[in-house]
Design an enzyme around this catalytic site. Structure first.
Site, PDB file in Angstrom:
ATOM      1  N   PHE A  29       0.824  -1.210   0.000  1.00 36.15           N
ATOM      2  CA  PHE A  29       0.000   0.000   0.000  1.00 36.15           C
ATOM      3  C   PHE A  29       0.856   1.256   0.000  1.00 36.15           C
ATOM      4  CE2 PHE A  29      -2.872   3.147   1.935  1.00 36.15           C
ATOM      5  CZ  PHE A  29      -3.900   3.060   1.016  1.00 36.15           C
ATOM      6  N   GLY A  66      -6.592   1.362  11.552  1.00 30.42           N
ATOM      7  CA  GLY A  66      -5.665   2.471  11.343  1.00 30.42           C
ATOM      8  C   GLY A  66      -4.817   2.190  10.129  1.00 30.42           C
ATOM      9  N   GLY A  67      -4.320   3.238   9.501  1.00 32.58           N
ATOM     10  CA  GLY A  67      -3.509   3.055   8.306  1.00 32.58           C
ATOM     11  C   GLY A  67      -4.255   2.228   7.284  1.00 32.58           C
ATOM     12  N   ASP A  68      -3.619   1.180   6.810  1.00 33.49           N
ATOM     13  CA  ASP A  68      -4.260   0.286   5.835  1.00 33.49           C
ATOM     14  C   ASP A  68      -4.611  -1.052   6.477  1.00 33.49           C
ATOM     15  OD1 ASP A  68      -1.582  -0.453   6.079  1.00 33.49           O
ATOM     16  OD2 ASP A  68      -1.471  -1.213   4.036  1.00 33.49           O
ATOM     17  N   GLU A  69      -4.899  -1.019   7.768  1.00 37.62           N
ATOM     18  CA  GLU A  69      -5.214  -2.237   8.505  1.00 37.62           C
ATOM     19  C   GLU A  69      -6.683  -2.236   8.920  1.00 37.62           C
ATOM     20  OE1 GLU A  69      -1.969  -4.164  10.912  1.00 37.62           O
ATOM     21  OE2 GLU A  69      -3.341  -3.591  12.511  1.00 37.62           O
TER      22      GLU A  69
END
Length: 191
Positions: A29, A66-69
């Site tokens: 990502f 959060g983030g790409d999680e």
């Protein structure tokens, strides 16, 4: 999501049922963000939750950690149902995304932890699903279930790292080298 997970664990425990927790992390990502910018990455992220939700059952829950999680909660699910859900999620995410006129292929690594087998509280399940996700990422296997023998994140290991640093700093290590011999050629090949 944390509250939902805690409540689902309580319900599952009271009913004598299991549940599955999946942690999903997008592969590569950072490359998308670095190439097209964070605004493009944000557009993809905004599409992920709804896309994942389309392949889940009615009582399942998805949340961005959060983030790409992302995390997916599957009440009443065992290993087989969690595996099928992982396959459906991976398939849904593999469908092309279009951002700024560019078609993107997204792949994900999915870690699975099961209640009560892998943990009996929210923190442990999240940590173990995360460990499994990183194992899936390392092995490029798509989906991995938590396995204690592959968990590098143990208290004992953390303690050993600290003790090793102290031993090095205090010159408490004594190293011995043992030669490795190739007996057929009568040569030292390493130590």
């Amino acid at each position: 999501f944390d509250r939902e997970l805690r409540e689902a664990i309580e319900r599952a425990g009271a009913a004598g049922e299991g549940l599955a927790l999946l942690v999903i992390d997008l592969d590569h990502f950072k490359e998308l963000n670095d190439t097209l910018g964070h605004h493009a990455g944000d557009r993809v992220l905004a599409q992920l939750g709804p896309r994942i939700r389309t392949v889940l059952r009615g009582g399942d829950d998805v949340a961005r950690l959060g983030g790409d999680e992302f995390a997916v909660l599957l009440p009443g699910a065992g290993a087989a149902a969690a595996d099928r859900a992982g396959e459906r999620i991976a398939e849904a995410l593999s469908q092309r995304f279009t951002v700024e006129g560019i078609e993107l292929q997204i792949a994900a690594s999915i870690g699975v932890a099961l209640f009560p087998v892998h943990g009996q509280d929210a923190e442990t399940l999240l940590q173990r699903a995360d460990v499994a996700m990183y194992q899936a990422k390392r092995r490029r296997s798509g989906t991995e279930f938590y396995a204690r023998e592959r968990d590098l994140h143990t208290r004992e290991r953390l303690q050993l790292i600290g003790e090793l640093r102290d031993a090095v700093a205090q010159d408490r290590l004594r190293l011995h080298f043992q030669p490795k011999l190739d007996l057929g050629r009568n040569r030292v090949t390493g130590v």
